[in-house]
Design a protein around this motif. Structure first.
Motif, PDB file in Angstrom:
ATOM      1  N   TYR A 176       0.757  -1.208   0.015  1.00 35.21           N
ATOM      2  CA  TYR A 176      -0.127  -0.162  -0.109  1.00 35.21           C
ATOM      3  C   TYR A 176       0.933   1.351  -0.137  1.00 35.21           C
ATOM      4  O   TYR A 176       0.386   2.262  -0.475  1.00 35.21           O
ATOM      5  CB  TYR A 176      -0.838   0.112   1.129  1.00 35.21           C
ATOM      6  CG  TYR A 176      -2.243  -1.008   0.806  1.00 35.21           C
ATOM      7  CD1 TYR A 176      -3.156  -0.508   0.073  1.00 35.21           C
ATOM      8  CD2 TYR A 176      -2.048  -2.255   1.357  1.00 35.21           C
ATOM      9  CE1 TYR A 176      -4.272  -1.240  -0.240  1.00 35.21           C
ATOM     10  CE2 TYR A 176      -3.177  -3.066   1.000  1.00 35.21           C
ATOM     11  CZ  TYR A 176      -4.204  -2.698   0.241  1.00 35.21           C
ATOM     12  OH  TYR A 176      -5.012  -3.514  -0.061  1.00 35.21           O
ATOM     13  N   MET A 177       2.085   1.089   0.577  1.00 34.51           N
ATOM     14  CA  MET A 177       2.742   2.352   0.702  1.00 34.51           C
ATOM     15  C   MET A 177       3.507   2.600  -0.900  1.00 34.51           C
ATOM     16  O   MET A 177       3.597   3.727  -1.370  1.00 34.51           O
ATOM     17  CB  MET A 177       3.961   2.038   1.428  1.00 34.51           C
ATOM     18  CG  MET A 177       3.583   2.292   3.081  1.00 34.51           C
ATOM     19  SD  MET A 177       2.739   3.950   3.528  1.00 34.51           S
ATOM     20  CE  MET A 177       4.024   5.107   3.342  1.00 34.51           C
ATOM     21  N   LEU A 178       3.949   1.629  -1.722  1.00 33.78           N
ATOM     22  CA  LEU A 178       4.404   1.655  -2.867  1.00 33.78           C
ATOM     23  C   LEU A 178       3.387   1.894  -3.899  1.00 33.78           C
ATOM     24  O   LEU A 178       3.637   2.566  -4.807  1.00 33.78           O
ATOM     25  CB  LEU A 178       5.302   0.255  -3.199  1.00 33.78           C
ATOM     26  CG  LEU A 178       6.355  -0.057  -2.450  1.00 33.78           C
ATOM     27  CD1 LEU A 178       7.049  -1.360  -2.720  1.00 33.78           C
ATOM     28  CD2 LEU A 178       7.571   1.053  -2.307  1.00 33.78           C
ATOM     29  N   ALA A 179       2.073   1.318  -3.711  1.00 34.16           N
ATOM     30  CA  ALA A 179       1.139   1.700  -4.917  1.00 34.16           C
ATOM     31  C   ALA A 179       0.472   2.840  -4.644  1.00 34.16           C
ATOM     32  O   ALA A 179      -0.021   3.380  -5.744  1.00 34.16           O
ATOM     33  CB  ALA A 179       0.353   0.101  -4.742  1.00 34.16           C
ATOM     34  N   PHE A 180       0.024   3.153  -3.484  1.00 36.69           N
ATOM     35  CA  PHE A 180      -0.922   4.186  -3.369  1.00 36.69           C
ATOM     36  C   PHE A 180      -0.601   5.453  -2.542  1.00 36.69           C
ATOM     37  O   PHE A 180      -0.981   6.677  -2.419  1.00 36.69           O
ATOM     38  CB  PHE A 180      -2.190   3.859  -2.819  1.00 36.69           C
ATOM     39  CG  PHE A 180      -2.643   2.691  -3.503  1.00 36.69           C
ATOM     40  CD1 PHE A 180      -3.389   2.869  -4.531  1.00 36.69           C
ATOM     41  CD2 PHE A 180      -2.845   1.342  -2.945  1.00 36.69           C
ATOM     42  CE1 PHE A 180      -3.793   1.801  -5.528  1.00 36.69           C
ATOM     43  CE2 PHE A 180      -3.424   0.304  -3.557  1.00 36.69           C
ATOM     44  CZ  PHE A 180      -3.894   0.559  -5.191  1.00 36.69           C
ATOM     45  N   TYR A 181       0.776   5.499  -1.936  1.00 36.64           N
ATOM     46  CA  TYR A 181       1.241   6.673  -1.350  1.00 36.64           C
ATOM     47  C   TYR A 181       1.258   8.024  -2.278  1.00 36.64           C
ATOM     48  O   TYR A 181       2.073   7.778  -3.443  1.00 36.64           O
ATOM     49  CB  TYR A 181       2.668   6.419  -0.810  1.00 36.64           C
ATOM     50  CG  TYR A 181       3.252   7.581  -0.048  1.00 36.64           C
ATOM     51  CD1 TYR A 181       2.746   7.929   1.151  1.00 36.64           C
ATOM     52  CD2 TYR A 181       4.016   8.614  -0.682  1.00 36.64           C
ATOM     53  CE1 TYR A 181       3.326   8.954   1.884  1.00 36.64           C
ATOM     54  CE2 TYR A 181       4.735   9.469   0.153  1.00 36.64           C
ATOM     55  CZ  TYR A 181       4.288   9.997   1.440  1.00 36.64           C
ATOM     56  OH  TYR A 181       4.705  10.880   2.260  1.00 36.64           O
ATOM     57  N   GLY A 182       0.852   8.876  -2.172  1.00 40.83           N
ATOM     58  CA  GLY A 182       0.525  10.061  -2.879  1.00 40.83           C
ATOM     59  C   GLY A 182      -0.527  10.049  -3.662  1.00 40.83           C
ATOM     60  O   GLY A 182      -1.040  11.147  -4.307  1.00 40.83           O
TER      61      GLY A 182
END
Length: 240
Positions: A176-182
């Motif tokens: 979730y951090m890599l895919a949707f951060y930002g």
């Protein structure tokens, strides 16, 4: 019962079927549900946000546990690399299809817009998923294999819950951090990641009776109950 990596490679009746099911579930989890944050209103809690991929992804851990428990770490390692390759191919082809010029007409223009909305971020989702899946799956398999030796093959429920807890934490944190951060609000990214971790672990606990049923069936039919006592646990190989 097999307990040495020096044993000759065996051919199994059900391994290929499990492998195929594993790949299908993995692709569904990443290209159908991964991009959607859903919500349910829970009594005494309120709105609970979770990723729709939870409908699919825990099943891949279920298959990973079965592969490691019955056939050993090396056979699950091959499944992980096959899933990794399938995700990469699907992500590349999604971008190719999006890049193709759409035919004239209002319908196709709307269709192209929908595809870009659904699959336009697929490269990032797929990359995040491949990294998280790779790290989480190998963590899950390694922990289960080591716990099997430690518990001398007893208490399967401890192995599947413990390994899924570790693998699920690694996977949810990374994905979730890599895919949707930002893209999503940061608090929502964290909330969904935490929710996914607990839901995956809870799903594994609920699936314990089914895990026992399938594992015992396969051990009996395949005449196999692998112990990874001499296994090379490097993830960087495909050979069994």
């Amino acid at each position: 019962m097999t307990d040495s990596a020096t044993e000759p490679i065996r051919h199994y009746r059900y391994y290929d079927l499990i492998l195929a099911a594993f790949a299908v579930i993995l692709l569904c989890s990443n290209f159908i549900g991964a991009g959607k944050a859903a919500v349910i209103d829970l009594p005494y809690y309120g709105p609970f946000i979770y990723g729709a991929g939870i409908l699919f992804f825990p099943i891949s851990y279920f298959f990973g546990d079965i592969l490691t428990e019955v056939y050993g770490y090396a056979h699950d390692r091959r499944a992980v690399w096959m899933g990794f390759a399938a995700l990469a191919f699907a992500a590349i082809m999604a971008q190719v299809v999006i890049a193709l010029p759409p035919a004239p007409g209002a319908y196709m223009a709307k269709y192209q817009e929908g595809m870009e909305t659904v699959f336009g971020n697929s490269w990032r989702i797929a990359l995040a998923s491949m990294i998280a899946f790779w790290c989480g799956s190998f963590s899950n398999s390694f922990v289960l294999a080591k716990l099997k030796i430690l518990t001398k093959g007893r208490h399967l429920w401890i192995r599947v819950v413990g390994s899924t807890g570790v693998g699920g934490f690694v996977d949810s944190s990374l994905f979730y951090m890599l895919a949707f951060y930002g893209l999503w609000p940061t608090n929502e990214v964290v909330q969904v990641a935490v929710a996914q971790f607990f839901l995956k672990t809870a799903w594994e606990i609920l699936a314990i009776p089914l895990t026992y049923l399938v594992v015992n069936f396969l051990k009996r039919k395949e005449n196999e109950d692998y112990y990874d006592t001499d296994t090379n646990f490097t993830p960087f190989r495909v050979k069994v």
